[in-house]
Design an enzyme around this catalytic site. Structure first.
Site: not given
Length: 297
Positions: A111, A276
Protein backbone atom coordinates in the site's frame (compact mmCIF):
# COMPACT_ATOMS: atom_id res chain seq x y z
CA UNK A 1 6.89 3.06 26.38
CA UNK A 2 5.15 -0.28 26.80
CA UNK A 3 5.61 -2.60 23.85
CA UNK A 4 2.04 -3.85 23.41
CA UNK A 5 2.79 -6.27 20.58
CA UNK A 6 6.21 -7.66 21.50
CA UNK A 7 4.74 -11.17 21.61
CA UNK A 8 3.89 -10.92 17.90
CA UNK A 9 7.59 -10.39 17.10
CA UNK A 10 9.60 -12.99 19.04
CA UNK A 11 13.34 -12.20 19.21
CA UNK A 12 12.85 -8.76 17.64
CA UNK A 13 13.86 -5.47 19.26
CA UNK A 14 11.88 -2.23 18.99
CA UNK A 15 14.14 0.77 18.43
CA UNK A 16 14.19 4.40 17.30
CA UNK A 17 16.56 6.46 15.18
CA UNK A 18 16.55 10.13 14.17
CA UNK A 19 17.09 10.55 10.43
CA UNK A 20 16.17 13.27 7.94
CA UNK A 21 14.75 15.42 10.76
CA UNK A 22 12.28 12.82 12.11
CA UNK A 23 12.30 9.95 14.58
CA UNK A 24 11.67 6.61 12.90
CA UNK A 25 10.41 3.68 14.94
CA UNK A 26 11.45 0.25 13.73
CA UNK A 27 11.67 -3.34 14.83
CA UNK A 28 14.67 -5.51 13.95
CA UNK A 29 15.36 -9.21 14.24
CA UNK A 30 16.91 -12.20 12.52
CA UNK A 31 20.25 -12.83 10.92
CA UNK A 32 21.45 -12.62 7.35
CA UNK A 33 21.14 -10.15 4.46
CA UNK A 34 18.96 -7.11 5.28
CA UNK A 35 15.36 -6.76 4.17
CA UNK A 36 13.25 -3.65 4.80
CA UNK A 37 9.46 -3.99 5.20
CA UNK A 38 7.20 -0.94 4.79
CA UNK A 39 3.53 -0.92 5.80
CA UNK A 40 0.53 0.87 4.36
CA UNK A 41 -2.55 2.88 5.40
CA UNK A 42 -4.02 2.82 8.02
CA UNK A 43 -1.60 0.42 9.66
CA UNK A 44 1.86 0.30 11.24
CA UNK A 45 4.86 -2.00 10.97
CA UNK A 46 2.84 -4.49 13.04
CA UNK A 47 1.10 -5.66 9.85
CA UNK A 48 4.22 -7.72 9.08
CA UNK A 49 3.93 -9.92 12.17
CA UNK A 50 2.50 -12.97 10.30
CA UNK A 51 5.66 -13.34 8.16
CA UNK A 52 8.42 -11.44 10.00
CA UNK A 53 9.60 -14.39 12.10
CA UNK A 54 9.76 -16.66 9.05
CA UNK A 55 11.76 -14.12 7.07
CA UNK A 56 14.05 -13.66 10.08
CA UNK A 57 15.26 -17.25 9.70
CA UNK A 58 17.22 -16.18 6.61
CA UNK A 59 17.34 -12.37 6.76
CA UNK A 60 17.92 -9.47 9.10
CA UNK A 61 14.39 -8.07 9.03
CA UNK A 62 13.72 -4.37 9.60
CA UNK A 63 10.04 -3.39 9.93
CA UNK A 64 9.70 0.39 10.02
CA UNK A 65 6.89 2.83 10.76
CA UNK A 66 6.69 5.43 8.01
CA UNK A 67 6.78 9.05 9.14
CA UNK A 68 3.29 9.97 10.28
CA UNK A 69 2.41 6.42 11.32
CA UNK A 70 2.81 4.15 14.33
CA UNK A 71 5.37 5.48 16.78
CA UNK A 72 7.39 7.47 14.23
CA UNK A 73 7.31 11.29 14.18
CA UNK A 74 4.14 12.97 12.95
CA UNK A 75 5.14 16.49 11.89
CA UNK A 76 2.56 19.11 11.03
CA UNK A 77 2.03 19.17 7.29
CA UNK A 78 3.63 21.96 5.29
CA UNK A 79 1.67 24.17 2.90
CA UNK A 80 2.84 22.23 -0.16
CA UNK A 81 2.74 18.86 1.71
CA UNK A 82 6.43 18.40 0.86
CA UNK A 83 7.30 16.85 4.21
CA UNK A 84 4.93 13.95 3.45
CA UNK A 85 5.99 13.41 -0.15
CA UNK A 86 7.39 10.01 -1.07
CA UNK A 87 10.78 11.57 -1.86
CA UNK A 88 11.13 12.52 1.82
CA UNK A 89 9.67 9.24 3.09
CA UNK A 90 12.13 7.29 0.93
CA UNK A 91 14.96 9.46 2.26
CA UNK A 92 13.86 8.52 5.81
CA UNK A 93 14.23 4.85 4.98
CA UNK A 94 17.63 5.28 3.34
CA UNK A 95 18.71 7.09 6.50
CA UNK A 96 17.40 4.25 8.66
CA UNK A 97 19.18 1.56 6.67
CA UNK A 98 22.40 3.59 6.49
CA UNK A 99 22.32 4.06 10.26
CA UNK A 100 22.29 0.26 10.56
CA UNK A 101 25.23 -0.05 8.18
CA UNK A 102 23.22 -1.32 5.20
CA UNK A 103 23.84 0.28 1.82
CA UNK A 104 22.21 -2.54 -0.13
CA UNK A 105 19.06 -4.44 0.82
CA UNK A 106 15.87 -6.17 -0.29
CA UNK A 107 12.65 -4.16 -0.05
CA UNK A 108 8.98 -5.02 0.46
CA UNK A 109 6.19 -2.42 0.52
CA UNK A 110 2.45 -2.76 0.97
CA UNK A 111 0.00 0.00 0.00
CA UNK A 112 1.57 3.37 0.99
CA UNK A 113 4.77 1.51 1.75
CA UNK A 114 4.71 0.28 -1.84
CA UNK A 115 4.60 3.89 -3.05
CA UNK A 116 7.55 4.78 -0.84
CA UNK A 117 9.31 1.68 -2.19
CA UNK A 118 8.69 2.82 -5.77
CA UNK A 119 10.22 6.22 -5.09
CA UNK A 120 13.10 4.70 -3.13
CA UNK A 121 13.97 2.47 -6.10
CA UNK A 122 13.95 5.47 -8.45
CA UNK A 123 16.01 7.76 -6.22
CA UNK A 124 18.45 5.18 -4.81
CA UNK A 125 18.72 2.43 -7.43
CA UNK A 126 22.07 1.12 -6.21
CA UNK A 127 20.66 0.42 -2.74
CA UNK A 128 17.84 -1.98 -3.67
CA UNK A 129 18.64 -5.50 -4.85
CA UNK A 130 15.04 -6.63 -5.32
CA UNK A 131 11.65 -5.09 -4.54
CA UNK A 132 8.23 -6.59 -3.79
CA UNK A 133 5.22 -4.28 -4.16
CA UNK A 134 1.93 -5.45 -2.67
CA UNK A 135 -1.57 -4.62 -3.95
CA UNK A 136 -1.01 -1.27 -5.61
CA UNK A 137 -0.46 0.13 -9.06
CA UNK A 138 1.75 3.22 -9.58
CA UNK A 139 0.29 6.46 -8.20
CA UNK A 140 0.35 8.32 -11.51
CA UNK A 141 -1.24 5.34 -13.29
CA UNK A 142 -4.03 5.33 -10.73
CA UNK A 143 -4.83 9.04 -11.01
CA UNK A 144 -4.68 8.94 -14.80
CA UNK A 145 -7.19 6.07 -14.97
CA UNK A 146 -9.81 6.97 -12.36
CA UNK A 147 -13.36 5.94 -13.20
CA UNK A 148 -16.60 6.24 -11.27
CA UNK A 149 -16.16 2.71 -9.93
CA UNK A 150 -12.58 3.41 -8.87
CA UNK A 151 -13.60 6.59 -7.09
CA UNK A 152 -16.38 4.78 -5.24
CA UNK A 153 -14.13 1.93 -4.11
CA UNK A 154 -11.20 4.21 -3.23
CA UNK A 155 -13.22 7.21 -2.03
CA UNK A 156 -10.64 7.91 0.69
CA UNK A 157 -8.11 8.98 -1.98
CA UNK A 158 -10.29 12.02 -2.61
CA UNK A 159 -11.78 12.55 0.83
CA UNK A 160 -8.44 12.61 2.64
CA UNK A 161 -7.02 15.20 0.23
CA UNK A 162 -9.57 17.86 1.23
CA UNK A 163 -8.16 20.91 2.99
CA UNK A 164 -7.49 20.63 6.69
CA UNK A 165 -9.14 20.41 9.10
CA UNK A 166 -12.21 19.05 7.27
CA UNK A 167 -11.32 15.34 6.93
CA UNK A 168 -9.32 15.37 10.18
CA UNK A 169 -12.37 16.66 12.07
CA UNK A 170 -14.83 14.18 10.57
CA UNK A 171 -12.54 11.18 11.09
CA UNK A 172 -11.60 12.35 14.58
CA UNK A 173 -15.27 12.32 15.54
CA UNK A 174 -15.66 8.71 14.31
CA UNK A 175 -12.23 7.13 14.76
CA UNK A 176 -13.39 3.60 15.50
CA UNK A 177 -15.93 3.46 12.68
CA UNK A 178 -13.52 4.90 10.11
CA UNK A 179 -10.62 2.65 11.05
CA UNK A 180 -12.70 -0.52 11.12
CA UNK A 181 -14.44 0.30 7.83
CA UNK A 182 -11.05 0.78 6.22
CA UNK A 183 -9.56 -2.42 7.60
CA UNK A 184 -12.63 -4.51 6.85
CA UNK A 185 -13.10 -3.28 3.30
CA UNK A 186 -11.30 -3.77 -0.01
CA UNK A 187 -11.88 -7.51 0.05
CA UNK A 188 -10.64 -8.20 3.59
CA UNK A 189 -12.70 -9.13 6.65
CA UNK A 190 -12.42 -8.75 10.41
CA UNK A 191 -11.20 -12.35 10.67
CA UNK A 192 -8.09 -11.36 8.71
CA UNK A 193 -6.46 -9.59 11.66
CA UNK A 194 -5.01 -10.71 14.97
CA UNK A 195 -6.78 -9.05 17.88
CA UNK A 196 -3.45 -7.75 19.19
CA UNK A 197 -2.75 -6.10 15.85
CA UNK A 198 -6.21 -4.51 15.73
CA UNK A 199 -5.70 -3.12 19.22
CA UNK A 200 -2.35 -1.66 18.14
CA UNK A 201 -3.85 -0.02 15.05
CA UNK A 202 -6.47 1.59 17.29
CA UNK A 203 -3.81 2.74 19.78
CA UNK A 204 -1.85 4.44 17.03
CA UNK A 205 -4.88 6.03 15.34
CA UNK A 206 -4.46 9.35 17.13
CA UNK A 207 -5.39 12.86 16.02
CA UNK A 208 -1.75 13.38 15.01
CA UNK A 209 -1.78 10.18 12.95
CA UNK A 210 -5.05 11.15 11.27
CA UNK A 211 -3.56 14.49 10.23
CA UNK A 212 -0.43 12.73 8.96
CA UNK A 213 -2.51 10.27 6.94
CA UNK A 214 -4.35 13.17 5.31
CA UNK A 215 -1.03 14.83 4.54
CA UNK A 216 0.27 11.59 3.02
CA UNK A 217 -2.72 11.51 0.66
CA UNK A 218 -2.57 15.26 0.00
CA UNK A 219 1.05 14.80 -1.04
CA UNK A 220 0.07 11.90 -3.31
CA UNK A 221 -2.42 14.10 -5.14
CA UNK A 222 -0.08 17.07 -5.51
CA UNK A 223 3.69 17.06 -5.07
CA UNK A 224 4.06 13.31 -5.63
CA UNK A 225 2.39 13.67 -9.02
CA UNK A 226 4.77 16.50 -9.88
CA UNK A 227 7.71 14.25 -9.00
CA UNK A 228 6.23 11.27 -10.85
CA UNK A 229 5.56 13.25 -14.01
CA UNK A 230 9.06 14.70 -13.92
CA UNK A 231 10.44 11.16 -13.61
CA UNK A 232 7.96 9.40 -15.88
CA UNK A 233 10.79 7.98 -17.99
CA UNK A 234 12.78 6.67 -15.01
CA UNK A 235 12.36 2.98 -14.32
CA UNK A 236 12.94 0.62 -11.42
CA UNK A 237 16.19 -1.13 -12.29
CA UNK A 238 16.08 -4.11 -9.93
CA UNK A 239 13.88 -7.23 -10.30
CA UNK A 240 10.34 -6.42 -9.20
CA UNK A 241 7.58 -8.69 -7.92
CA UNK A 242 3.99 -7.47 -7.68
CA UNK A 243 1.43 -9.42 -5.64
CA UNK A 244 -2.21 -8.51 -5.17
CA UNK A 245 -5.39 -9.82 -3.56
CA UNK A 246 -7.76 -11.53 -5.96
CA UNK A 247 -10.75 -10.63 -3.75
CA UNK A 248 -9.98 -6.94 -3.96
CA UNK A 249 -11.34 -4.26 -6.27
CA UNK A 250 -8.05 -3.68 -8.08
CA UNK A 251 -7.79 -7.29 -9.27
CA UNK A 252 -10.99 -6.90 -11.25
CA UNK A 253 -10.02 -3.57 -12.78
CA UNK A 254 -6.27 -3.49 -13.42
CA UNK A 255 -3.52 -5.60 -14.91
CA UNK A 256 -0.90 -5.27 -12.19
CA UNK A 257 1.98 -6.79 -14.12
CA UNK A 258 1.33 -4.61 -17.17
CA UNK A 259 1.05 -1.49 -14.99
CA UNK A 260 4.38 -2.14 -13.32
CA UNK A 261 6.10 -3.10 -16.57
CA UNK A 262 5.55 0.51 -17.60
CA UNK A 263 7.63 1.56 -14.58
CA UNK A 264 10.17 -1.25 -14.09
CA UNK A 265 12.54 -3.25 -16.27
CA UNK A 266 11.97 -6.76 -14.88
CA UNK A 267 8.50 -7.53 -13.51
CA UNK A 268 6.75 -10.72 -12.47
CA UNK A 269 3.65 -11.18 -10.37
CA UNK A 270 0.45 -12.98 -9.56
CA UNK A 271 -2.61 -12.75 -7.36
CA UNK A 272 -3.02 -14.18 -3.85
CA UNK A 273 -6.27 -15.56 -2.47
CA UNK A 274 -6.94 -12.59 -0.20
CA UNK A 275 -8.24 -9.07 -0.11
CA UNK A 276 -6.16 -5.91 0.10
CA UNK A 277 -4.43 -6.88 3.36
CA UNK A 278 -2.95 -10.06 1.93
CA UNK A 279 -0.06 -10.36 4.42
CA UNK A 280 -2.51 -10.78 7.28
CA UNK A 281 -5.25 -12.55 5.39
CA UNK A 282 -3.12 -15.18 3.62
CA UNK A 283 0.37 -15.05 5.14
CA UNK A 284 1.46 -18.51 3.98
CA UNK A 285 0.84 -17.87 0.27
CA UNK A 286 2.27 -14.36 0.54
CA UNK A 287 5.40 -15.57 2.31
CA UNK A 288 5.93 -18.40 -0.19
CA UNK A 289 5.69 -16.00 -3.13
CA UNK A 290 8.08 -13.50 -1.52
CA UNK A 291 10.59 -16.14 -0.46
CA UNK A 292 10.57 -17.76 -3.89
CA UNK A 293 11.22 -14.44 -5.57
CA UNK A 294 13.99 -13.40 -3.20
CA UNK A 295 15.76 -16.74 -3.60
CA UNK A 296 15.76 -16.62 -7.40
CA UNK A 297 19.17 -16.06 -8.95
Amino acid sequence: MTDHVAALFPNFEKKYVKVNGVDICYRIGGDGPPILLLHGFPQTHVMWHPIAAQLAKCYTVICADLRGYGDSSKPEGEADHKNYCKVEMAKDMIGLMSSLGYNEFQLIGHDRGGRVSHRLCLDYPSHVKKVVILDIIPTLTFFDSVTQHTAEAYYHWFFLTQKKPFPETLIGNSKTQFLEKTLHGLGSTQASFAKEAIAEYHRCFTDENIHAICEDYRAAATIDLIHDRADKDKRIQCPTLTLWGENGFMHKNYDFVAAWREKANIVTGHSIKAGHFLVEENPDATYDAIKGFLCEE
